[in-house]
Design an enzyme around this catalytic site. Structure first.
Site, PDB file in Angstrom:
ATOM      1  N   HIS A 141      64.401 132.404  50.307  1.00  0.00           N
ATOM      2  CA  HIS A 141      64.652 131.281  51.211  1.00  0.00           C
ATOM      3  C   HIS A 141      65.171 130.117  50.379  1.00  0.00           C
ATOM      4  CE1 HIS A 141      63.772 127.954  53.963  1.00  0.00           C
ATOM      5  NE2 HIS A 141      63.822 128.859  54.927  1.00  0.00           N
ATOM      6  N   HIS A 163      63.123 126.531  67.208  1.00  0.00           N
ATOM      7  CA  HIS A 163      64.270 127.098  67.920  1.00  0.00           C
ATOM      8  C   HIS A 163      63.999 127.068  69.415  1.00  0.00           C
ATOM      9  CE1 HIS A 163      64.649 129.819  64.118  1.00  0.00           C
ATOM     10  NE2 HIS A 163      65.105 128.598  63.882  1.00  0.00           N
ATOM     11  N   HIS A 189      58.953 120.247  56.397  1.00  0.00           N
ATOM     12  CA  HIS A 189      60.353 120.354  55.965  1.00  0.00           C
ATOM     13  C   HIS A 189      60.945 119.015  55.549  1.00  0.00           C
ATOM     14  CE1 HIS A 189      59.901 124.265  57.765  1.00  0.00           C
ATOM     15  NE2 HIS A 189      61.169 124.572  57.653  1.00  0.00           N
ATOM     16  N   LYS A 235      55.214 132.020  56.538  1.00  0.00           N
ATOM     17  CA  LYS A 235      56.187 131.293  57.351  1.00  0.00           C
ATOM     18  C   LYS A 235      56.177 131.757  58.809  1.00  0.00           C
ATOM     19  CE  LYS A 235      59.993 129.561  55.398  1.00  0.00           C
ATOM     20  NZ  LYS A 235      60.597 129.476  56.624  1.00  0.00           N
ATOM     21  N   ASP A 252      61.551 135.660  66.102  1.00  0.00           N
ATOM     22  CA  ASP A 252      62.341 135.402  67.306  1.00  0.00           C
ATOM     23  C   ASP A 252      63.754 135.978  67.183  1.00  0.00           C
ATOM     24  OD1 ASP A 252      63.830 133.597  65.773  1.00  0.00           O
ATOM     25  OD2 ASP A 252      63.336 131.855  66.993  1.00  0.00           O
ATOM     26  N   HIS A 253      64.585 135.625  68.151  1.00  0.00           N
ATOM     27  CA  HIS A 253      65.947 136.149  68.269  1.00  0.00           C
ATOM     28  C   HIS A 253      66.868 135.722  67.136  1.00  0.00           C
ATOM     29  CE1 HIS A 253      65.736 132.189  70.088  1.00  0.00           C
ATOM     30  NE2 HIS A 253      67.025 132.066  69.844  1.00  0.00           N
ATOM     31  N   THR A 254      66.472 134.741  66.320  1.00  0.00           N
ATOM     32  CA  THR A 254      67.339 134.274  65.234  1.00  0.00           C
ATOM     33  C   THR A 254      67.152 135.075  63.949  1.00  0.00           C
ATOM     34  OG1 THR A 254      65.776 132.628  64.373  1.00  0.00           O
ATOM     35  CG2 THR A 254      67.251 131.930  66.180  1.00  0.00           C
ATOM     36  N   ARG A 255      66.177 135.958  63.923  1.00  0.00           N
ATOM     37  CA  ARG A 255      65.903 136.744  62.714  1.00  0.00           C
ATOM     38  C   ARG A 255      66.227 138.213  62.970  1.00  0.00           C
ATOM     39  NH1 ARG A 255      66.087 132.251  61.357  1.00  0.00           N
ATOM     40  NH2 ARG A 255      64.504 131.028  60.292  1.00  0.00           N
TER      41      ARG A 255
END
Length: 196
Positions: free
Chosen positions: A164, A98, A190, A174, A62-65
């Site tokens: 990580h 997210h 988590h 992941k 997604d946009h966070t990576r």
């Protein structure tokens, strides 16, 4: 970017210098990806894997990576289509917990060509009717993942692998957990006891 600091010579044991700034890759970005796809390690080529598969899901970050999806995804799609020109391909955006990736973020990540012409589905960890139980995690929680992935004849993922802080390395597995899992599944995976 660089950080500048000064140390007295008596405090300097040695200087380690990377060749990163002088490294010149042997070919361009797309050519490097195509060469990697043509010679996979421990797997058949994507063309071979796609042959005869009707429904193919490509999990994408997604946009966070900061994955260079504009570079990775077009050669992957081309390889899949060489293996099966008639396959139904879905790009499944791995958001984990997210917020959903916006249309503008998809365009920035993949480019207009892919956004305008490919079927893209943004995973939502709370969308109950799109989640299916595939078993119990070692931590004791139930593992729910996106139905599109479970119903696919072939599931592949793009992304990168990096250290990580508690999961060993990112990427690969992941992409599925937490990438396309239910919120409850991510929380189980988590949880503090399991991380410890």
């Amino acid at each position: 970017t660089h950080l500048v600091s000064e140390l007295p010579d008596a405090r300097v044991q040695a200087v380690l210098k990377s060749n990163l700034e002088s490294y010149v890759p042997p070919m361009g970005e797309i050519e490097l990806v195509e060469a990697a796809l043509a010679a996979p390690i421990g797997s058949a080529t994507l063309e071979t894997l796609a042959a005869g598969k009707e429904s193919i899901v490509l999990i994408a970050s997604d946009h966070t990576r900061p994955v260079p999806s504009k570079v990775l995804v077009p050669p992957m799609l081309a390889a899949i289509r060489r293996g099966n020109p008639h396959a139904k391909i879905t790009i499944l955006i791995a958001t984990g917990c997210h917020r959903g990736t916006t249309k503008d973020e998809l365009r920035a990540k993949f480019g207009d060509e892919i956004v305008d012409n490919e079927h893209i589905y943004v995973h939502d960890c709370d969308e109950a009717d799109m989640l299916v139980n595939i078993g119990t995690l070692p931590s004791g929680g139930e593992c729910y993942v996106n139905r599109l992935a479970m119903e696919a004849d072939l599931l592949v993922a793009e992304g990168f692998i990096e250290p990580h802080f508690f999961a060993g390395f990112s990427g690969g597995r992941k992409s599925v957990l937490p990438g396309i899992a239910a919120k409850e599944t991510v929380y189980w995976n988590h949880n503090a006891e399991f991380i410890a």
